[in-house]
Design an enzyme around this catalytic site. Sequence first.
Site, short mmCIF file in Angstrom:
data_model
loop_
_atom_site.label_atom_id
_atom_site.label_comp_id
_atom_site.label_asym_id
_atom_site.label_seq_id
_atom_site.Cartn_x
_atom_site.Cartn_y
_atom_site.Cartn_z
N LYS A 90 0.81 -1.22 0.00
CA LYS A 90 0.00 0.00 0.00
C LYS A 90 0.85 1.27 0.00
O LYS A 90 0.52 2.24 -0.70
CB LYS A 90 -0.94 0.00 1.21
CG LYS A 90 -1.87 -1.20 1.30
CD LYS A 90 -2.80 -1.28 0.10
CE LYS A 90 -3.89 -2.32 0.28
NZ LYS A 90 -3.39 -3.69 0.41
N GLY A 96 -10.13 -5.93 2.69
CA GLY A 96 -11.36 -6.39 3.34
C GLY A 96 -11.59 -5.83 4.73
O GLY A 96 -12.34 -6.40 5.51
N GLU A 128 -3.00 6.83 7.56
CA GLU A 128 -3.64 7.79 6.67
C GLU A 128 -4.50 8.74 7.50
O GLU A 128 -5.10 8.32 8.50
CB GLU A 128 -4.53 7.09 5.64
CG GLU A 128 -3.77 6.44 4.51
CD GLU A 128 -4.72 5.83 3.48
OE1 GLU A 128 -5.95 5.84 3.73
OE2 GLU A 128 -4.25 5.37 2.44
N HIS A 134 -16.81 6.21 -0.60
CA HIS A 134 -15.88 5.25 -1.19
C HIS A 134 -16.26 5.09 -2.66
O HIS A 134 -17.27 4.49 -2.99
CB HIS A 134 -16.01 3.91 -0.46
CG HIS A 134 -14.95 2.91 -0.82
ND1 HIS A 134 -14.25 2.19 0.11
CD2 HIS A 134 -14.46 2.51 -2.02
CE1 HIS A 134 -13.39 1.39 -0.49
NE2 HIS A 134 -13.50 1.58 -1.79
N ARG A 184 -7.18 -6.94 -9.79
CA ARG A 184 -7.98 -8.15 -10.00
C ARG A 184 -9.39 -7.76 -10.37
O ARG A 184 -9.74 -6.57 -10.42
CB ARG A 184 -8.01 -8.99 -8.72
CG ARG A 184 -8.51 -8.20 -7.50
CD ARG A 184 -8.74 -9.05 -6.29
NE ARG A 184 -8.96 -8.28 -5.09
CZ ARG A 184 -10.10 -7.72 -4.72
NH1 ARG A 184 -11.15 -7.83 -5.52
NH2 ARG A 184 -10.22 -7.06 -3.58
#
Length: 503
Positions: free
Chosen positions: A115, A163, A199, A207, A291
């Site tokens: 990340k 997730g 963050e 989102h 993905r």
Amino acid sequence: MIKKVLVANRGEIAMRIFRTCRVMNIPTVAIYTHVDRGALHVRYAEEAYCISEDVADTSYLKPELILSIAKKTGAAIHPGYGFLSENADFARRCEEEGVIFIGPSADVIARMGVKTEARKIMAEAGVPIVPGTKEPVAGLEEVRRVAAEVGYPIMLKALAGGGGKGMRLVRDEAGLDEAFRLSRSEAANSFGDDAIYIEKYIEHPHHIEVQVLGDKYGNVIHLYDRECSIQRRNQKVIEESPSPFVKEETRQKMLAVAVEACKKIGYYSAGTLEFMMDKDQNFYFLEMNTRLQVEHTVTEECTGVDLVRDMILVAAGNPLPYKQEDIEFRGAAIECRIYAEDPENNFMPSPGIIKVREAPEGRNVRLDSAAYAGFEVSLHYDPMIAKLCAWGRNRESAISNMVRALREYKILGIKTTIPFHQRVLHNATFLSGNYDTTFIDTKFDKEDLKRRQSNDPLVAVIAAAIKHFEQEKEAAARATTVPLVGESLWKYYGKLQMTANNY
């Protein structure tokens, strides 16, 4: 070049990929564990191989075994999502062994999978980034220092995460120590890596995702945006396209930024850039999923593109079959993730055998599922058993179609989240389109209870009885004598109160 496809996954996503393969006349290979020996994807594929070492072995994370099956059968590998889908080492082994991996290159997966590295890459590509750390934090003292610099609230995130695992919101310094400890522990347990980065937390965030598709010749297009702000425990439960919140000017900027970023990193195959957007339409890069996404269905319904088909074509070395101007966005679509969970009991898992399954049918309804009557939902895997998608010529039409589909959808023998979705689709805040990721915690429960009190006669009777009880208590407190009654008023109204509590 691709004559057969092995799906290194299970459930509804395996079925989703197999169905496209059947349309393309490509034979399929399934893998399964002892627990899944009766699963629909095992029955559907032309070939199926058990990967369990014994009855207690429930793992699909068998890269060596999966590779050997692919080589034996001459199949390319589609990883679906989850499991090995973003495992750069697995993708690299496929490249080294001469097995086609239906996804992006191992190098890109590796770079975007870390990340902090992804944040640096996107910043260099001109994508706005949420303030925070560019490297994992070394310890609690560094966490305190960074938090003081960017300002509370902050979000602790697992470096190798996804997730919602390893994610903790910290609103002030008082909760920092415990949040850091829990975040590291959950990250280590979920991903084998306890590295954490920071963050700045965006208040009332939306989102938003952008779906991209690229080939090996430098061509990249976008397939517009998705709103994914209906979440519980940082996990999406309802998605829609397009976002009802994003203004058109902001949308075009975000889409252009996403495409240019993917061109600069040499991205090919299907991928998703996730953004966090504040109330003033400022958007910031969150992460990239290299993905296929769970919610790709809403994009397909609005664009007519089969993302799985195009992933297979690109993996075989073909250029994209269309340019950006060929993509026509039509109407709106909404997806509800159907989980084997009890929404009335804090979404606790509800494993068991499905005794009755009646699927919704009719115009503008799509159901991606691997469930059937008699199938046993296991505790060993993700509780999502289906994805229900509805399309409409506008958002209101799509919601109406979804309401109808949910009413038709019957699953007995286990608890599911169908009743929860039905209530969300009647919620005033959701219907307005101006909801954010705090919706379930701050809006849904209160508004849902108020609406149910208005619509349910039993609730209305109980509410009236409680109100009468309160009035009687107030009158009794003012009275100088106790009224003579056959039964104690305390017992009588106590029974009414108990009835209300039980409801």
